[in-house]
Structures are given as structure tokens and as C-alpha cells.
Enzyme design. Structure first.
Site, PDB file in Angstrom:
ATOM      1  N   PHE A 184       0.841  -1.204   0.000  1.00 47.80           N
ATOM      2  CA  PHE A 184       0.000   0.000   0.000  1.00 47.80           C
ATOM      3  C   PHE A 184       0.873   1.249   0.000  1.00 47.80           C
ATOM      4  O   PHE A 184       0.687   2.175   0.787  1.00 47.80           O
ATOM      5  CB  PHE A 184      -0.968  -0.034   1.193  1.00 47.80           C
ATOM      6  CG  PHE A 184      -2.200   0.804   0.995  1.00 47.80           C
ATOM      7  CD1 PHE A 184      -3.001   0.632  -0.136  1.00 47.80           C
ATOM      8  CD2 PHE A 184      -2.568   1.777   1.922  1.00 47.80           C
ATOM      9  CE1 PHE A 184      -4.130   1.404  -0.330  1.00 47.80           C
ATOM     10  CE2 PHE A 184      -3.706   2.559   1.745  1.00 47.80           C
ATOM     11  CZ  PHE A 184      -4.486   2.375   0.617  1.00 47.80           C
ATOM     12  N   GLY A 185       1.881   1.232  -0.897  1.00 50.14           N
ATOM     13  CA  GLY A 185       2.718   2.422  -1.109  1.00 50.14           C
ATOM     14  C   GLY A 185       2.097   3.292  -2.186  1.00 50.14           C
ATOM     15  O   GLY A 185       0.876   3.349  -2.327  1.00 50.14           O
ATOM     16  N   ALA A 186       2.962   3.962  -2.976  1.00 45.90           N
ATOM     17  CA  ALA A 186       2.464   4.906  -3.990  1.00 45.90           C
ATOM     18  C   ALA A 186       1.520   4.218  -4.973  1.00 45.90           C
ATOM     19  O   ALA A 186       0.427   4.731  -5.253  1.00 45.90           O
ATOM     20  CB  ALA A 186       3.637   5.527  -4.742  1.00 45.90           C
ATOM     21  N   GLY A 198      -0.114   1.218  -4.703  1.00 48.58           N
ATOM     22  CA  GLY A 198      -1.303   0.697  -4.027  1.00 48.58           C
ATOM     23  C   GLY A 198      -2.294   1.800  -3.688  1.00 48.58           C
ATOM     24  O   GLY A 198      -3.512   1.642  -3.869  1.00 48.58           O
ATOM     25  N   LYS A 237       8.585  -5.051 -10.777  1.00 48.02           N
ATOM     26  CA  LYS A 237       9.603  -5.451 -11.758  1.00 48.02           C
ATOM     27  C   LYS A 237      10.520  -6.561 -11.257  1.00 48.02           C
ATOM     28  O   LYS A 237      11.075  -7.308 -12.055  1.00 48.02           O
ATOM     29  CB  LYS A 237      10.488  -4.245 -12.119  1.00 48.02           C
ATOM     30  CG  LYS A 237       9.819  -3.223 -12.987  1.00 48.02           C
ATOM     31  CD  LYS A 237      10.784  -2.135 -13.398  1.00 48.02           C
ATOM     32  CE  LYS A 237      11.144  -1.220 -12.242  1.00 48.02           C
ATOM     33  NZ  LYS A 237      10.055  -0.338 -11.801  1.00 48.02           N
ATOM     34  N   GLU A 284       1.167  -5.060 -17.046  1.00 43.90           N
ATOM     35  CA  GLU A 284       1.336  -3.845 -17.854  1.00 43.90           C
ATOM     36  C   GLU A 284       2.033  -2.739 -17.064  1.00 43.90           C
ATOM     37  O   GLU A 284       2.897  -2.033 -17.595  1.00 43.90           O
ATOM     38  CB  GLU A 284      -0.043  -3.359 -18.316  1.00 43.90           C
ATOM     39  CG  GLU A 284      -0.012  -2.161 -19.219  1.00 43.90           C
ATOM     40  CD  GLU A 284       0.597  -2.488 -20.576  1.00 43.90           C
ATOM     41  OE1 GLU A 284      -0.047  -3.152 -21.370  1.00 43.90           O
ATOM     42  OE2 GLU A 284       1.747  -2.083 -20.838  1.00 43.90           O
ATOM     43  N   GLU A 309      15.705  10.105  -7.259  1.00 46.23           N
ATOM     44  CA  GLU A 309      15.710   9.699  -5.856  1.00 46.23           C
ATOM     45  C   GLU A 309      17.039  10.080  -5.190  1.00 46.23           C
ATOM     46  O   GLU A 309      18.026  10.358  -5.858  1.00 46.23           O
ATOM     47  CB  GLU A 309      15.500   8.183  -5.763  1.00 46.23           C
ATOM     48  CG  GLU A 309      14.271   7.772  -6.550  1.00 46.23           C
ATOM     49  CD  GLU A 309      13.636   6.505  -6.045  1.00 46.23           C
ATOM     50  OE1 GLU A 309      13.879   6.117  -4.891  1.00 46.23           O
ATOM     51  OE2 GLU A 309      12.874   5.913  -6.821  1.00 46.23           O
ATOM     52  N   LYS A 334      13.166  -3.459 -17.298  1.00 49.76           N
ATOM     53  CA  LYS A 334      12.064  -3.341 -18.267  1.00 49.76           C
ATOM     54  C   LYS A 334      12.429  -4.015 -19.582  1.00 49.76           C
ATOM     55  O   LYS A 334      11.568  -4.603 -20.251  1.00 49.76           O
ATOM     56  CB  LYS A 334      11.709  -1.870 -18.458  1.00 49.76           C
ATOM     57  CG  LYS A 334      11.100  -1.278 -17.184  1.00 49.76           C
ATOM     58  CD  LYS A 334      11.022   0.236 -17.250  1.00 49.76           C
ATOM     59  CE  LYS A 334      10.426   0.797 -15.962  1.00 49.76           C
ATOM     60  NZ  LYS A 334      10.612   2.257 -15.856  1.00 49.76           N
TER      61      LYS A 334
END
Lengths: 336, 336
Positions: free
Chosen positions: A8-10, A12, A125, A149, A210, A225
Site C-alpha cells: 500500500f505504497g504509492a 497501491g 519489476k 502492464e 531519488e 524493463k
């Protein structure tokens, strides 16, 4: 559709926001009832078989920092694996933080869901870059769907585009700007003629890069990716170690100026073809679809029939990434 | 899938070429047997319930100029409508020449197929720009499918992209460079600082612009595509007369140079939104996805969740356009 969301981070929280704003519309348009029955974070879980309220989840997380403080239905200290055993669900959304060393805990979560005969949607990922084939095979042998996706380029929907929209074409190779942070840095270096170090520092201050920018600037994120695209679109069986990676920290303002004089830009490009699996700084033509500025991502599919087809979109963003997760959920629902 | 194809010009021949090269692969991958049972041109038809040979069709057309000369199965002077009555088929491919005055004969062909409970795939802009809603309603009431990806931007697959890949998003507006010829002319004017008249003449000599370039340079072709996008993606009910159209014949090298000085390019842009339905020359930023050169087409979908998503591809070409028709056929087949 009863959904368990682990993480439930960014991303979520983006999913919760999207569920809150679009749930009624999706119900009306597709007959799909998006019912969150459990959500976890590091504190524990919120579990309610009748459905959690996305707005109350967000409010709880923002005010108390923990989903386990969700009124009446908070469960402290429970793990994702336990939640998957305890609740009745149809689909797992795996959005725990990416771990590029061993893909955990996402790998365990995803394989467990497959063994429970549940579909999985993920933006993670790590496991995809490390053990793609194992996951894809497990999904297939369990007869469930596996969609990811959101793991490549957030809101640049390249995977479903290749599989569905270009169904009649063979894809011979893929070229892409797959990392928004490096595209931002290189775009500003080209515009302002300033050094890499200075723009990186400003990007960090703006929150675009970051504090530890290694994953982005050294090409590691883009390489993950590349692996996902190679396995998913080109049917390869490769992992992170197979990618040749060179980042952008060695790019000087002088080399950018030199390229510019001849009508070129320098971009960090990922390439997937039969002969090449790499991430490296490359010259791209001004006036080509690759000459996009800012944090945009772009991928060109070289096809047998339609020639080059390119998709450009936002590579990151909480709600943008959640939109890819929502499209995957709809796609699973429509195929039932 | 038993297929009748009406029209055997550039697009029809592209379809035959694609069927020839990809038939076995498509059969293996999707279980779809692409069986051409009848093909017509202005001379008549070739009809064979067991299936026509795409290579022999192409050879006959190239050597004799008429499909009705197809060995053993040629039928001179028969009309498309008659063929549709006489053969047993599942799907119509309508690729007769575009007619922007009354949409005929394509409109009659398509409506007849719907009434016969057959699916239709077309690249024909005429009927779509003139009577979209009538056609879509007829398809719906007859319970058949109607696909027309190839009608907008050839191999820039924007329609299925919006409907399938971005299933979770609402599309609030569309902006696009929807005509390759005008993009080519404007790109060369910007690069060379030469006049519109000179570049147009050279484009005609190169076969990029037609001898009568009105449809392209006055924005008529782009306006037809605006109508199709508005009706199909945005759920509007508009036709060609609702579009405000201004072409590129008034653009001077001076205005292009002036724009360039400020970091802009001039492109012929189609816009579809609640407030606007228009085709006109516009300033676009260098470094934006719209700054593409040559004959490329591009369309940006402004969405509620994924922000701007852009697709770039070849707007024309016989095989490229046929690839969109093939993807539509596969999509119909997969939904059965």
C-alpha cells in the site's frame, strides 16, 4: 471480483484512488464489481469479506500510517501470505516494493496465488526481471492469468498494445526510452548545456530523481524493463544478468552539444532484438518519435507488417500506474 | 473464417499479400483460417467456396488487370451486392475506393452485410464520415461486429488502442496529425525554408502527394478521420459537416521560420473534444510527441487516469493498412 492487494505504497494508494473514482463507471460499463477484500502493508492488513472502502483505506493510511488501523477490520502483524490463506478472493494485486536482488516477497506472493488458482496483476519489476519464465509457466499450468502492464513504463501501455492491438504483426525488435528520470536529466542537459552533476542534484531537489539515484541513472531500472519486454513481447527466456547495461553518468555537456550540432539528441535507450539486449546512451534524430523531452517514456515496436509503431506515455505516477493495473483487471474480467 | 473482399486496389492487394505471407502463422497462433471465398473489382469477381489463392489473385490482377480473369473461378461483370447474395461467408472486408459525397457503394455493401448477420471490417472512410451512427446501430441491432481500425491512420492503431488497451480510462479529448502527406510537406518546408508550392510539386513528383492534392492539403482527409475518432472513441454523433476545416495551402515559409525561432513547429492538427471538432494548422512544441517528421501520423489521447498517451505510426501504405485489417479480423475471431 474479490481482490487482495499486497502493498500500500504509492502504487497501491493509486489503485485505491482509482477504485474510489471509477468503481461505479467500471461497474456500469463492464459489469465488473471491483471489491477490495484485503489490503496489506508492513504493519499488517485490513480485511473485510464484504469489501473495504478505498477512501477510508487512504484516510487511515494518511492519518495513522498503517492499514492495520482500519476501523473494525484492521489486523495488526499479519503477513501477506497469511492473508491469502485466510480470505476468499479471485485476483491478487501485487504492489509491494521492487526488490531486484531476489524478487521477494513478491515472487512468493505471486507463485502462491497461482497455486491457489487465482489471477495476478502486478507492477513489480523484481520477480519479472529475475524469474519471468518460472512465473509465466506457473500461471499457465495453473490455468490462470498473469498481467503486468504497470511494470513497464507505468502509463505507457506497451505490453497489451503489442499483444492485442498489433495481434496480426510479428514484433522483430523493440527500442525504448524506458526510464523517465534519465530522460528528464538528459533533456535538461541538452536544453541548458549544464553538467550532469548539477542537473542530477536539481532533479533530486525536485523529487524527480531519488536520493540514491543509482537504479535510474545507471540503467538498472531500464534493464529490468528490457527483460520484461524481451520475455513478454519477444517470447525470449532471459533475465537481468543477460542485459548489457551502461548508464548516463558519463555523459558530458560537450558530447550533447556535439550531437546537437549534427541534429541528434542523446537518450538512454533500451534495445531488445535477436542480437542485442542492452541499455546504453544512444544518438537519436531530432524529429523522430524518440526526441521527446521530460519524464516521458517511449517505445517503438518494429513489426513485420505495420513497420514502426510507437507509444509514448508517462513512465511513472501513482494514479497513472494504477490505470495500467485497472486496464489489466478489466482485460482479465472480459476474458472470463 | 470465410471472407468476401469487395475492392482490390492498393489496400485489397495489401490484404492478399498479408494473407499470403501470414496465413499459416495466424492459423497456428490463433486457430483462425483466413479463407478468401470471393474478391471483386470493377471488372467482376473471383469466386471459389473452397478458397482463392492470394498469390494467384495478385498475379491475375497484375498481369490481366482484372480479378474476373482468375483461372476457372473468374466471374465477369458481377456486382459486389450479387456476390454477397451468392456466396456463403462469415465476414466482409470492404475496401472499395473512398467516396466522401455519399459513401457509396461501400455504405450499401456494409449495411447489406449487417442485414445478412455478417461481421464487417473496412478501411473505407466515406461511409464512416457520413453516416457512422446508422452503420454502428445496424451492426448492433443485427448482433454483428463492425471494425474499422484501418480507416484512421493506416498502421497507427489508435481505435483498438483506445478501446482495449486503455479500457480503464475515460478519453477526454484527442489531438492528432492524421494526414501523412501534409506532415511531409510541412516537415520539408521547416527543414528547407522553401515555399509550399515548390514542396507540393516535388511531393507530387515523388508520389507522396496526389495529382489532385485537395483531399490532403485542404484537410478533408484529416477531417474524415476526426469524425471517425469522435464517433468511435468519444461516443459522439457527428458527421463531416460538423468539422471546422482549414488546410495548409496558406502556410508561408516566413510563418514557419517565425515559429521555429520560438521553438515551435507548424503541423496540421485534428482536435476532438467536447468543445471543438476541427482540423487546422497549429503550433506544436519541439520535443513534444507531435514534433515528428515525414509521413508519420500521431494521435494523443488525453485520459482521466493515464494523462496523455500517444501513438505514432505510418499513416498509409498498402501492407501497413492491411495489417490493421488483419488485427481487426483476429479481434473478431478471438471474441467468438
Amino acid at each position: 471480483m474479490k481482490i487482495v492487494m499486497l502493498g500500500f505504497g504509492a502504487v497501491g494508494q493509486g489503485v485505491a484512488r482509482v477504485f474510489s473514482t471509477k468503481r461505479d463507471k467500471i461497474k456500469a460499463k463492464y459489469g465488473l464489481n471491483l471489491n477490495l477484500v484485503a489490503v496489506t502493508d508492513t504493519s499488517g492488513a485490513a480485511v473485510c469479506q464484504e469489501g473495504l472502502d478505498p477512501d477510508l483505506l487512504l484516510e487511515t493510511k494518511i492519518k495513522k500510517g498503517k492499514v492495520s488501523e482500519y476501523p473494525e477490520h484492521g489486523v495488526p502483524s499479519v503477513s501477506g501470505v497469511d492473508v491469502m490463506d485466510d480470505v476468499d478472493y479471485d485476483c491478487l494485486i501485487e504492489v509491494t516494493p521492487t526488490n531486484i536482488d531476489d524478487g521477494e516477497p513478491a515472487k512468493t506472493h505471486i507463485l502462491k496465488a497461482f497455486n491457489q488458482k487465482k489471477d495476478v496483476v502486478t507492477s513489480n519489476k523484481g520477480p519479472l526481471a529475475l524469474c519471468f519464465r518460472e512465473l509465466a509457466d506457473s500461471a499457465e499450468s495453473n490455468g490462470v492469468q498473469f498481467k503486468f502492464e504497470a511494470s513497464v513504463g507505468g502509463a505507457m501501455p506497451i505490453l497489451n498494445f503489442a499483444h492485442e492491438t498489433l495481434a496480426g504483426c510479428d514484433i522483430n525488435s523493440v527500442l525504448g526510452i524506458l526510464n523517465g528520470t534519465t530522460n528528464y536529466i538528459l533533456s535538461r542537459m541538452a536544453k541548458e548545456g549544464t553538467s550532469y552533476e548539477k542537473i542530477l542534484q536539481e532533479s533530486q531537489e525536485l523529487g524527480i530523481a531519488e536520493t540514491n539515484p543509482t537504479q535510474d541513472v545507471e540503467g538498472i531500472d531500464a534493464a529490468c524493463k528490457v527483460v520484461i519486454l524481451a520475455n513478454s513481447i519477444m517470447g525470449m527466456d532471459v533475465s537481468y544478468d543477460d542485459v548489457e547495461v551502461r548508464g548516463i553518468s558519463g555523459i558530458t555537456p560537450e558530447s550533447i552539444a556535439l550531437a546537437k550540432k549534427d541534429g541528434y539528441l542523446i537518450k538512454l535507450v533500451g534495445e531488445i532484438s535477436e542480437d542485442s539486449l542492452e541499455v546504453s546512451p544512444r544518438l537519436v534524430c531530432k524529429g523522430s518519435p524518440f526526441a521527446v523531452d521530460g519524464t516521458l517514456n517511449v517505445a517503438t515496436l518494429k513489426t513485420d507488417l505495420a513497420d514502426d509503431v510507437t507509444v509514448v506515455g508517462k513512465g511513472a505516477g501513482s494514479v497513472e500506474t494504477a490505470s495500467a493495473i485497472l486496464s489489466d483487471l478489466i482485460s482479465i474480467w472480459k476474458s472470463k
